[in-house]
Motif scaffolding. Structure first.
Motif, PDB file in Angstrom:
ATOM      1  N   ARG A 104      -8.632  34.090  16.857  1.00 12.37           N
ATOM      2  CA  ARG A 104      -8.239  32.726  17.200  1.00 12.37           C
ATOM      3  C   ARG A 104      -6.933  32.729  17.994  1.00 12.37           C
TER       4      ARG A 104
ATOM      5  N   CYS B 224     -13.211  37.587  18.600  1.00 13.29           N
ATOM      6  CA  CYS B 224     -13.236  36.869  17.320  1.00 13.29           C
ATOM      7  C   CYS B 224     -11.864  36.336  16.913  1.00 13.29           C
TER       8      CYS B 224
ATOM      9  N   SER C 279     -14.705  33.694  13.641  1.00 13.58           N
ATOM     10  CA  SER C 279     -13.331  33.737  14.145  1.00 13.58           C
ATOM     11  C   SER C 279     -12.350  33.942  12.999  1.00 13.58           C
TER      12      SER C 279
END
Length: 262
Positions: free
Chosen positions: A113, A111, A85
């Motif tokens: 956040r 991926c 991430s």
């Protein structure tokens, strides 16, 4: 970099950026800029070339950032999840190397956040560096070089595994991937004539690459003109021409997760 940092501000203050991923990093020029712009972040340089990634490692060590810049070998199509991430994902000319560009964007979004930013540098304007009439061969050489390169690019795209045609409306593609487009900007490089030696050497490298990639698509006259431009021993070559310049634009498209996902 300042523009990206501004887009990541929340409520008038900077949002925390702890991890940045540079997809298709190349030798790490932008990776280093990302690391300098976000000093609290780990920056991952992801590329499919081990040799290129070693250049990133060397650059990071030379800049005293070996503890913050990490390299990751990946072939992208199968391994986006392995990138982990990130608060910021950057890709310059990386998405068009993937067969299904829309699917690639969705994988990048997975991926990202909450509160993060995806920045895709694609499209823009191809470089211009010669006048229409350069005093040898038929006028309009650069236009024909562009056309041949565009045809070669289309063939390359068609041969990629899982290749899928799509309308390359990048803000719409980002929205279709589940993001809210947050701005598009173009950044210009304008170097007028007479060029310095480093810019001329870059153009010589660029023309050499074009000769190798699309030389067989040109007619005999244009190929001969291209060889003259690559001749480093004459004033007609790109290394000595007083009329050579460099003008191009890179366009960056950004988007962030929907508010409901933050």
């Amino acid at each position: 970099m300042d523009w990206l940092r501004g887009l990541l501000r929340i409520g008038g203050g900077p949002a925390p950026v702890h991890r940045v991923v540079d997809i298709s990093s190349g030798p790490g020029v932008v990776t280093y800029l990302l690391a300098r712009t976000f000093p609290d972040a780990e920056v991952v340089a992801a590329d499919r070339s081990p040799g290129i990634l070693e250049q990133v490692r060397s650059r990071a060590a030379a800049q005293g950032m070996a503890d913050r810049i990490v390299i990751q070998l990946t072939y992208f199509r199968r391994e986006f999840h392995a990138l982990g991430s990130a608060d910021l994902i950057w890709s310059r000319n990386g998405v068009h190397q993937m067969g299904d560009q829309q699917a690639a964007l969705r994988s990048m979004v997975a991926c990202l956040r909450p509160g993060g930013l995806l920045a895709i540098c694609e499209s823009g304007l191809p470089p211009r560096f010669l006048p229409r009439d350069i005093g040898m061969g038929r006028p309009g050489l650069q236009t024909r070089l562009d056309a041949a390169a565009e045809d070669a690019f289309g063939e390359m795209r068609g041969q990629l595994p899982g290749s899928a045609a799509t309308v390359e409306d990048w803000p719409a593609m980002l929205a279709d991937a589940g993001l809210i487009p947050s701005g598009t900007r173009s950044f210009f490089t304008d170097l007028p004539s007479p060029l310095g030696i480093s810019a001329r050497e870059y153009l010589h490298m660029h023309l050499t690459r074009l000769r190798d990639q699309i030389g067989d698509r040109l007619d005999l006259e244009d190929r001969a003109t291209l060889e003259q431009l690559l001749d480093s021993d004459t004033s007609a070559g790109i290394l000595g021409r007083p009329d050579a310049f460099y003008l191009t634009a890179a366009t960056v498209h950004t988007a962030r997760p929907c508010r409901s996902s933050v």
